[in-house]
Design an enzyme around this catalytic site. Structure first.
Site, PDB file in Angstrom:
ATOM      1  N   CYS A 132       0.838  -1.210   0.000  1.00  0.00           N
ATOM      2  CA  CYS A 132       0.000   0.000   0.000  1.00  0.00           C
ATOM      3  C   CYS A 132       0.872   1.260   0.000  1.00  0.00           C
ATOM      4  O   CYS A 132       1.524   1.531  -0.986  1.00  0.00           O
ATOM      5  CB  CYS A 132      -0.971  -0.059   1.183  1.00  0.00           C
ATOM      6  SG  CYS A 132      -2.356   1.063   0.991  1.00  0.00           S
TER       7      CYS A 132
ATOM      8  N   HIS B 143      -3.508  -5.704   1.154  1.00  0.00           N
ATOM      9  CA  HIS B 143      -2.840  -5.900   2.443  1.00  0.00           C
ATOM     10  C   HIS B 143      -2.798  -7.375   2.856  1.00  0.00           C
ATOM     11  O   HIS B 143      -3.675  -7.819   3.600  1.00  0.00           O
ATOM     12  CB  HIS B 143      -3.598  -5.130   3.530  1.00  0.00           C
ATOM     13  CG  HIS B 143      -3.410  -3.659   3.460  1.00  0.00           C
ATOM     14  ND1 HIS B 143      -2.379  -3.014   4.119  1.00  0.00           N
ATOM     15  CD2 HIS B 143      -4.110  -2.701   2.815  1.00  0.00           C
ATOM     16  CE1 HIS B 143      -2.460  -1.714   3.879  1.00  0.00           C
ATOM     17  NE2 HIS B 143      -3.499  -1.489   3.091  1.00  0.00           N
TER      18      HIS B 143
ATOM     19  N   GLU C 144      -0.960  -8.734   5.057  1.00  0.00           N
ATOM     20  CA  GLU C 144      -0.728  -8.872   6.505  1.00  0.00           C
ATOM     21  C   GLU C 144      -2.035  -8.811   7.296  1.00  0.00           C
ATOM     22  O   GLU C 144      -2.072  -9.157   8.470  1.00  0.00           O
ATOM     23  CB  GLU C 144       0.254  -7.787   6.987  1.00  0.00           C
ATOM     24  CG  GLU C 144      -0.321  -6.392   7.198  1.00  0.00           C
ATOM     25  CD  GLU C 144      -0.598  -5.608   5.915  1.00  0.00           C
ATOM     26  OE1 GLU C 144      -0.482  -6.198   4.815  1.00  0.00           O
ATOM     27  OE2 GLU C 144      -0.947  -4.421   6.024  1.00  0.00           O
TER      28      GLU C 144
END
Lengths: 235, 82
Positions: free
Chosen positions: A86, A203, A205
């Protein structure tokens, strides 16, 4: 292996990345402060999501001049693995480690939702454990994720197989409707020519445990770890 | 009284790069009845105050623009000195 997660003023996904690596993957990880000039022996550096320096001027435009980035750029240029998620992707394009630019979303809104990503190239450490055509469910959360490069350069990127992830529908079809931000060719993640630097808007994670709604982010972290293990375990 | 100089830097998206903000503003103008405006492109400007005795200013302004104020992949810039 050891991960380093950079914290810039305004980073807000640094703890998510740290936790995914440490608590889910069980690997060693350190935070790297933006004013530091020491990567603390990291094998891979993550530039996390967020709004470094308040996104002043353009996303990532100020972060590229921080002391830690000088080291990150040297590290990447000598073959070190660097992953930008990002805002991290924006920083990587701003500092020239990745080609192109991330512009304002074509619909002008901040987009925070699940999307599907199709794996386009698995001869790359970040998608090493995936098959080409795999569809990953991963969230996005950005206002400037509209990937752009000028004519001629996009073709080079495609020819070099630098597009690693493309936005798709849940069945893996690349359609305009599945494109959440106007990115050229539905591009959601690219690597540099050498393959050691990756940038992606979604994302991974945030989706590493069942309770989070998807575990597809694990495939990316598992790929990184598998690709960095000693060569004999790769077969 | 200061003798400092001033430069105004205009940064805009390059021709051919879609400017969704400009498109949206243009649509609003059309809805308001201002139909003679064929298109709108947005941009931004920066005012830089420069020491009166600064050297090599043109070159240094150019560096500042290409390294920081504009992203050369998508934006172009012009500099006006006052």
């Amino acid at each position: 292996m050891k991960f380093g997660v950079v914290t810039f003023p305004g980073s807000n996904c640094d703890y998510d990345a740290y936790s995914a690596v440490k608590h889910v993957m069980g690997e060693e990880v350190e935070f790297l402060w933006h004013k530091s000039s020491n990567l603390l022996g990291s094998d891979l550096v993550i530039l996390p999501g967020g709004f470094s320096y308040g996104d002043y001027l353009r996303g990532g435009a100020i972060a590229k001049f921080s002391p830690i980035m000088e080291q990150v750029i040297k590290f990447a240029n000598s073959g070190g693995m660097v992953m930008g998620i990002c805002n991290g992707f924006q920083i990587l394009t701003e500092c020239g480690l990745l080609p192109g630019a991330l512009m304002r979303n074509s619909h002008l809104r901040f987009s925070c939702k699940y999307i599907y990503l199709r794996v386009e190239n698995n001869k790359n450490p970040y998608a090493y454990n995936c098959n080409v055509g795999d569809v990953l469910k991963i969230p996005i959360a950005h206002g400037e994720g509209n990937y752009y490069h000028y004519d001629g350069e996009i073709e080079k990127l495609e020819k070099n197989n630098q597009v690693i992830f493309r936005y798709c529908d849940k069945d893996g079809n690349i359609t305009p409707e599945a494109n959440p931000n106007g990115s050229l060719n539905n591009i959601g993640g690219i690597c540099n020519k050498e393959g050691n630097v990756l940038g992606m808007m979604p994302h991974p994670e945030r989706v590493v445990e069942d309770i989070l709604g998807s575990t597809d982010g694990l495939k990316i972290f598992e790929s990184i770890i598998a690709s960095l293990k000693p060569i004999d375990t790769l077969g | 009284m200061t003798n400092n100089k001033k430069a105004i830097v205009y940064v805009r998206l390059k021709e051919g790069v879609l400017d969704p903000q400009g498109v949206t503003i243009h649509k609003a103008l059309s809805q308001m009845g201002y139909n003679e405006f064929v298109s709108v492109r947005t941009g931004r400007f920066f005012e830089l105050e420069i020491e009166a005795n600064g050297n090599d200013i043109d070159k240094r302004l150019d560096e500042v623009c290409s390294k920081l104020l504009a992203n050369p992949v998508i934006e172009s810039y012009t500099v006006e000195k006052h």
